[in-house]
Every structure is written in C-alpha cells, then in structure tokens.
Design a protein around this motif. Sequence first.
Motif, short mmCIF file in Angstrom:
data_model
loop_
_atom_site.label_atom_id
_atom_site.label_comp_id
_atom_site.label_asym_id
_atom_site.label_seq_id
_atom_site.Cartn_x
_atom_site.Cartn_y
_atom_site.Cartn_z
N UNK A 293 0.60 -1.43 -0.33
CA UNK A 293 0.18 -0.08 -0.29
C UNK A 293 0.58 1.42 0.06
N UNK A 294 1.95 0.75 0.82
CA UNK A 294 2.88 2.28 0.87
C UNK A 294 3.70 2.61 -0.28
N UNK A 295 4.37 1.19 -1.27
CA UNK A 295 4.68 1.54 -2.49
C UNK A 295 3.85 2.40 -3.26
N UNK A 296 2.56 1.27 -3.65
CA UNK A 296 1.84 2.62 -4.07
C UNK A 296 0.86 3.95 -4.46
N UNK A 297 1.27 4.19 -3.08
CA UNK A 297 0.86 5.78 -2.41
C UNK A 297 1.81 6.58 -3.07
N UNK A 298 3.05 6.10 -3.15
CA UNK A 298 4.42 6.96 -3.19
C UNK A 298 5.11 6.58 -4.57
N UNK A 299 4.14 6.37 -5.46
CA UNK A 299 4.63 6.15 -6.62
C UNK A 299 5.73 6.09 -7.07
N UNK A 300 6.02 5.27 -7.92
CA UNK A 300 7.49 4.81 -8.71
C UNK A 300 9.10 6.11 -8.90
N UNK A 301 8.70 7.36 -9.05
CA UNK A 301 8.88 8.37 -8.72
C UNK A 301 9.64 8.45 -7.15
N UNK A 302 8.67 8.84 -6.72
CA UNK A 302 9.22 8.99 -5.09
C UNK A 302 9.60 7.72 -4.56
N UNK A 303 9.19 6.73 -5.04
CA UNK A 303 10.11 4.99 -4.58
C UNK A 303 11.31 5.72 -4.75
N UNK A 304 11.52 5.52 -6.13
CA UNK A 304 13.08 6.18 -6.78
C UNK A 304 13.96 6.73 -5.22
N UNK A 305 13.28 7.83 -5.27
CA UNK A 305 14.56 9.15 -4.43
C UNK A 305 14.37 7.96 -2.97
N UNK A 306 13.88 7.72 -2.44
CA UNK A 306 13.99 7.39 -1.37
C UNK A 306 15.03 6.20 -1.31
N UNK A 307 14.44 5.27 -2.24
CA UNK A 307 16.12 4.66 -2.14
C UNK A 307 17.14 4.88 -3.18
N UNK A 308 16.96 6.07 -4.00
CA UNK A 308 18.37 6.28 -3.62
C UNK A 308 19.35 6.75 -2.54
N UNK A 309 17.99 7.62 -1.84
CA UNK A 309 18.78 9.34 -0.85
C UNK A 309 19.06 7.83 0.39
N UNK A 310 18.35 6.49 0.73
CA UNK A 310 18.51 5.85 2.20
C UNK A 310 20.16 5.29 1.59
N UNK A 311 19.91 4.58 0.57
CA UNK A 311 21.14 3.74 0.26
C UNK A 311 22.63 4.61 0.22
N UNK A 312 22.21 5.82 -0.78
CA UNK A 312 23.93 6.64 -0.89
C UNK A 312 24.03 7.50 0.32
N UNK A 313 23.06 7.13 1.23
CA UNK A 313 23.41 8.30 2.37
C UNK A 313 24.65 8.01 2.86
N UNK A 314 24.10 6.37 3.12
CA UNK A 314 25.75 6.02 4.26
C UNK A 314 26.35 6.29 3.68
N UNK A 315 26.62 6.00 2.34
CA UNK A 315 27.71 6.22 2.04
C UNK A 315 29.61 6.89 2.42
N UNK A 316 27.96 7.88 2.82
CA UNK A 316 28.75 9.49 3.44
C UNK A 316 28.52 9.82 4.79
N UNK A 317 29.60 8.87 5.31
CA UNK A 317 29.76 8.37 6.56
C UNK A 317 31.33 8.14 7.12
N UNK A 318 31.52 8.49 8.75
CA UNK A 318 33.44 7.99 8.31
C UNK A 318 32.78 8.36 10.32
N UNK A 319 34.02 6.97 11.36
CA UNK A 319 34.16 6.41 12.12
C UNK A 319 34.89 7.90 12.81
#
Length: 288
Positions: free
Chosen positions: A72-98
Amino acid sequence: MHSVKRLAHIDFNIPGVKAVGMELMKLINAPSPDMEAFARTVELDPAIFGSILACANSPLFAGITEISDLKVALNRLGMKEIRRIIFHVVLESAFRSDNAEINKLLRAIWKQNLAVSLTMQRLIQDCPQVKALPMDMVGMIYPLGLMHVIGIPVLAINYYDAFAKFITEDLAQPLPDIFAREKELFDGFDHFELGAEMIKRWGFPDFVPDIISSYHVPEPSLDADSRTLHSLLRLARHLAQEYGYAALPDSPPGYWLQGNVLDQSGVNEDDIKADVMDQLDKILKMFH
C-alpha cells in the motif's frame, strides 16, 4: 585513466552501503521494475522498510489513514518517489565515517549532493534541452546528483590517513587545485575516476560514469545528450554554491558555468532557490 589491474587493488566496498540496498537500486533501475521482487527485497532491510513507511505516512503523502502495509505504501508513493527514497537511503550511508573530521566533511558533501539533485530535478522544467532528453536519461537526473562525488568516500576508505591529513591541510586551496592535489596524494587517483568506476560496477548505464568521470572538465568529449546532462550537473553545482550549500571552498567565479551548453533564458534562480530550500528542509526532516 588507470588500468583495470590497478583499479583491482582499490576497495570499492563502502561499509555503509548494504547488499540489500545495491539490489534494490538494480531492481528499481530495470526498464520494467518487478515490484513484487522489489517489495520482497525491501522487507529484508528494516531501515529501508521503515523509511518507505515513514515517507508514505509523512504529511507530503499521507492519506486519510496511517498505513503499515508495504505494498500500500509503494502504491501511495509512486515510482518517482520510491526511486528517490531508495537512492537517498542507500547512498546517504556512504557519506559517513568514524573519523570526526572526515565525517563532518562527508555530511556537508551529502547535503550538497541533495541540493544539487533537487536543483537538477527542478531545472528540468526550465531547460528545453533537458526536457527533450530520452526518458532513461531523465530518470537518472536525481541519482546522478546524489552520486556525482561518490568517489570521495572511496578515497577516504582506501587512503584513510592521507585523506584525514588532506582535509586538514589542503582544502583551503581553490577548487581546481584541490582536484589536482588528489592525484598527488592518492597514488595518482582522483575521486572522478574512482567514482566512475564504482558506478560502472553498480551497473548503471554507461553515460552515468562517463559524466561522473568528467564533470570537472568544462568541455569533455561526450555525445550531445550526455553533454546536456553534464552541463545540467555543473549548472546545479553552481547554483547550489550560490545558495550556500557548497561543501568545499568557493570555486572561482563562473567556474561551474564554463562550457555550459544549456539554454538558461527560462531559468529563474530565485524561484529555484525557494523551491530547492523548501524541498531540502522537508527531506532532511523526513530522514532525520
């Protein structure tokens, strides 16, 4: 460009980027995404699962009732927003360091990436050449902005001590000099080459690494459509800097506008700034 043999010695495994996230990016980039497979893969990662539900229930997308069902969440968001969420969540974690100092820089770069991506997306409606691009290229505009400096975390991982010294001693130099300094310090590599190689290994279309490897060059040898995207990226970098989101010291005046092939007569910078700052604020709150 380094040989494949030399690149084989570079570690392209960024700790924060999980295998599930990479699989989701591949699924979402497919010509006809298999949403059943996508949903099954999302359920393997609680963080990504939670981010999708949180976005679907945010004020931007919320319906009458709160939802907890992924489909239901995927249907509500639509493909454009799903893509933005996935790229954001996956790539954001690359820009961190100890390392505190490296992390401070990477977090500033991530905010710059968001500003560039949002600006590129906003410019589509104002730039005729961009609107005329093939749909597969238009679909890569947002992730291109997020990924164009993905080589910087690769440098930080492979040259940890040298990179920590680099950010304390060299970042006060003008931007073009910083780029040259990378090759001096990091075994002849720079973040353009390493970023392009990573994107190739992630399976993105060839035009994406081609642009990433040359976005610092005003007039690279690219086909006409890729030159349009290349100019869009550089224009967005320029505007992000004008709006106060540059992670590195200011570049020389007009640096990112050199070689630009876009018709900018329809671009209203004040309107774009207002839109981008509003979206950026909402995204940062949503993923806080």
